[in-house]
Structure formats: C-alpha cells, structure tokens
Design an enzyme around this catalytic site. Structure first.
Site, mmCIF file in Angstrom:
data_model
loop_
_atom_site.group_PDB
_atom_site.id
_atom_site.type_symbol
_atom_site.label_atom_id
_atom_site.label_comp_id
_atom_site.label_asym_id
_atom_site.label_seq_id
_atom_site.Cartn_x
_atom_site.Cartn_y
_atom_site.Cartn_z
ATOM 1 N N LYS A 272 0.866 -1.181 0.000
ATOM 2 C CA LYS A 272 0.000 0.000 0.000
ATOM 3 C C LYS A 272 0.898 1.224 0.000
ATOM 4 C CE LYS A 272 -3.625 2.381 2.545
ATOM 5 N NZ LYS A 272 -4.532 2.347 3.697
ATOM 6 N N LYS B 277 -2.257 -1.467 -3.786
ATOM 7 C CA LYS B 277 -3.112 -0.284 -3.720
ATOM 8 C C LYS B 277 -2.280 0.968 -3.805
ATOM 9 C CE LYS B 277 -6.107 1.932 -0.432
ATOM 10 N NZ LYS B 277 -6.630 1.922 0.888
HETATM 11 C C1 PBG Z 1 -6.858 3.506 5.470
HETATM 12 C C2 PBG Z 1 -7.392 3.441 4.094
HETATM 13 C C3 PBG Z 1 -7.295 4.420 3.116
HETATM 14 C C4 PBG Z 1 -7.937 3.921 1.989
HETATM 15 C C5 PBG Z 1 -8.406 2.665 2.307
HETATM 16 N N1 PBG Z 1 -8.046 2.372 3.609
HETATM 17 C C6 PBG Z 1 -6.782 5.790 3.169
HETATM 18 C C7 PBG Z 1 -5.405 6.059 3.512
HETATM 19 O O1 PBG Z 1 -4.546 5.191 3.617
HETATM 20 O O2 PBG Z 1 -5.136 7.245 3.716
HETATM 21 C C8 PBG Z 1 -8.062 4.634 0.689
HETATM 22 C C9 PBG Z 1 -9.071 4.105 -0.250
HETATM 23 C C10 PBG Z 1 -9.400 5.009 -1.361
HETATM 24 O O3 PBG Z 1 -8.753 6.050 -1.593
HETATM 25 O O4 PBG Z 1 -10.360 4.701 -2.065
HETATM 26 N N2 PBG Z 1 -7.607 2.699 6.349
#
Ligand code: PBG
Length: 335
Positions: free
Chosen positions: A208, A260
């Site tokens: 991520k 992601k």
């Molecule tokens: C954090 C989380 C995020 C997203 C999913 N889980 C945001 C981040 O890491 O700041 C982002 C998902 C998206 O942008 O659609 N729990």
C-alpha cells in the site's frame, strides 16, 4: 509514390481477429466477471439520511439502513464482496470506537451479514484511521528527537489484534488490515486463532503506497489527518520493496494480498501475481474513480468505456479481485 515502390503484402495479419465483435470476443484474453469485483462502502454513525460525498459522485456515506440496501443491491448485481468502512461519531487518540463491540463498524458488519448472509463475502477494513482523532492508522508513540510523533508499530499491533477479534465476532468473513504496520498479519492471525476464529480470512494490504490518489477517500471518512503517512505506507518509487512486503504477508499467513492503488501500480500488481501463491487483489482507489468521473462530467471522456477499460487493465495486470466504487454498476453491466 512516384518510384513505383509497393510494400510487400503482409502474410501475418493480426487485424483478422479484430474484424467483427464476435471475433474480438472470441480472441479476448481477459474477462472481468461480477464476482471479481468488491464494493467498498461507507457507513456513518448518527446521520438521519445518507450523505453525498462531493469528491466521489454517486458514492454515499450511508446510514445503517441505507447500507443494508446498498449491500443487497450489490449482491443482487452479483458482486463478489463488500468492504466496509465506518465513520464513528466520536474519535479519540486510541481509536476506542474500533474495538467497541457496539461501535458503528461492528454494528454495520452485523447488519450486512444479516442482510446478505453467505450470498456474498462481507469484508471489514481493519485499521484505526477512521477512529483516531489524529487520523493516523495506529496509535502514536512518544515524540522523537525532533518532537514528531510517529505511529508506534507494536502498540498498534495490540489494537489491531483486539479489533480483529471484535470484527470476527460481528461476523465478518474477511478482514482487510490496511495500516501497513510491520507484523500486522501475524498479530491479527494469532489473535483470531487464539479466539477460535480460525475461519476468518485475511486480505492483507501488502503493498500500500503513500498515494495522492486517496484524496477523496479522506472526505468520505471525514479524515482528521494532518501531515502524511510516509513513515508507514510505501514510497511510490519502490517495487523491490513491494516484493518483500508481499512475501512477508504471505509468510505471515495472508489468504489474499492487495496492491493499492491500482492504476498507477499495474507493474506492482503484475509482480505480486507472479510472486504470490495466493489471489492478488487490487484497489482502484477513490482518486482513480474521481478522475474518471470528473473528466466524464465535463464530456472529456466516455465514462462507461473508461470504467470497463480500467477494470480490464487491472485484471490483465494480474489481479483476480478488484475493489472498485463502480463494482455494483459494472457488475450489472457485465452480467
Ligand atoms: C486507510 C485506508 C485508506 C484507503 C483505504 N483504507 C486511506 C489512507 O490510507 O489514507 C483509501 C481508499 C481510497 O482512496 O479509495 N484505512
């Protein structure tokens, strides 16, 4: 041409397979099926009506009731699963509402499981960022020599372990640890197993990235974050490190691994698909959705074609599961 030159007539003609829709269909290498798609959904505590999210057109912050309806619609369309995110009414430094069995996320999991049962896969985000008043994905440690508070990895693991058991007790089929803490899969897996939840699966956010494309999501969850997540999410410059993260999560017992965002990281999706002996998921994040919606709203691209093209590209890169805010609509169209 005045020289009388004529190029030789091609013998090999790839265009033959593109001549008719039927030939193109027959020759297609990649298919997106409704059951490959997972719909992320947002539920907010104590709101009387569902609320629009300006940066995510057609996506809502749901009430508990409207969430049940959205879940049913998604399952009726044939989506493979739902991923639940919740916005609590109260936040504190430790994210206490996340581990409250009567907290909004756990209530919503129970609601959706009651609504759709085993007809789909009910997943819950396992992270503290929606629940902390500072918006970070974990609990903060004491300040470092420059006075900066960083997220305390190991103290956070204990919170995740607790949250995992509560979510499992609420009935979630799959948990999605998204906080990028080291050792989170081991911590969560052992807590679940210790509590007897050996059947609850983990979809680990393995690679991520610290991405600008999460912008609209932060609106969707009323994020309290100031600053960034660069000390725990990955540097967009890195790919070898993603291989390591994927390998670690698999070794720690992840049942599926996720990359992601998706579209700017298709090379990472491909590497993960080649490396991981488990299904690979990719999250088409809020900013990817918003870009297409915004351009389409101005008439700058064909929305429906763009949606299918993005999903197909992510599948082609090697993702077997795709999280997308278009999941319900795309599933209806693909059926
Ligand atoms: C954090 C989380 C995020 C997203 C999913 N889980 C945001 C981040 O890491 O700041 C982002 C998902 C998206 O942008 O659609 N729990």
């Amino acid at each position: 041409m005045t020289t009388g030159f004529r190029p030789p007539q091609p013998v090999l003609r790839p265009r033959r397979l593109r001549r008719t829709p039927a030939l193109r269909r027959l020759a297609a290498e990649t298919h997106v099926r409704p059951e490959d798609l997972v719909l992320p959904v947002f539920v907010k505590e104590d709101i009387p009506e569902p609320m629009p999210i300006p940066s995510l057109p057609r996506v809502l912050q749901h009430t508990r009731d409207s969430l049940r309806k959205a879940a049913l619609d998604a399952v009726t369309a044939g989506v493979g699963g739902l991923m639940l995110f919740a916005v609590p009414a109260h936040r504190d430094p430790l994210g206490s509402a996340a581990v409250d069995p009567k907290g909004i996320l756990n209530d919503a999991v129970r609601d959706v499981v009651a609504e759709v049962g085993n007809a789909s896969v009910v997943m819950a985000d396992l992270c503290l960022d929606e629940f902390t008043d500072h918006g970070h994905c974990g609990v903060l440690g004491s300040p470092d020599e420059w006075g900066e508070h960083t997220v305390d990895n190991d103290a956070t693991l204990a919170r995740y372990a607790e949250m995992a058991v509560v979510l499992a007790e609420a009935g979630a089929h799959v948990l999605g640890p998204s906080g990028m803490m080291d050792g989170q899969v081991t911590a969560i897996r052992s807590a679940l197993d210790h509590a007897g939840h050996t059947n609850v699966a983990l979809l680990a956010y393995a690679a991520k990235y610290a991405s600008a494309f999460y912008g609209p999501f932060r609106d969707a969850v009323d994020s309290q974050l100031t600053g960034d997540r660069n000390t725990y999410q990955m540097n967009p410059a890195n790919a070898i490190e993603a291989d390591r993260e994927v390998a670690l999560d698999v070794a720690e017992g992840a049942d599926l691994v996720m990359v992601k965002p998706a579209m700017s990281y298709l090379d990472i999706v491909r590497r993960a698909a080649e490396l991981a002996p488990v299904p690979v998921a990719a999250y088409q994040v809020s900013g990817e959705y918003a870009m297409v919606e915004a351009a389409a709203a101005r008439g700058w691209l064909d929305r429906d074609r763009a949606i299918v093209e993005t999903l197909t590209s992510i599948r082609r890169a090697g993702a077997s599961v795709i999280l997308s805010y278009w999941a319900t609509e795309a599933a209806e169209r693909l059926r």
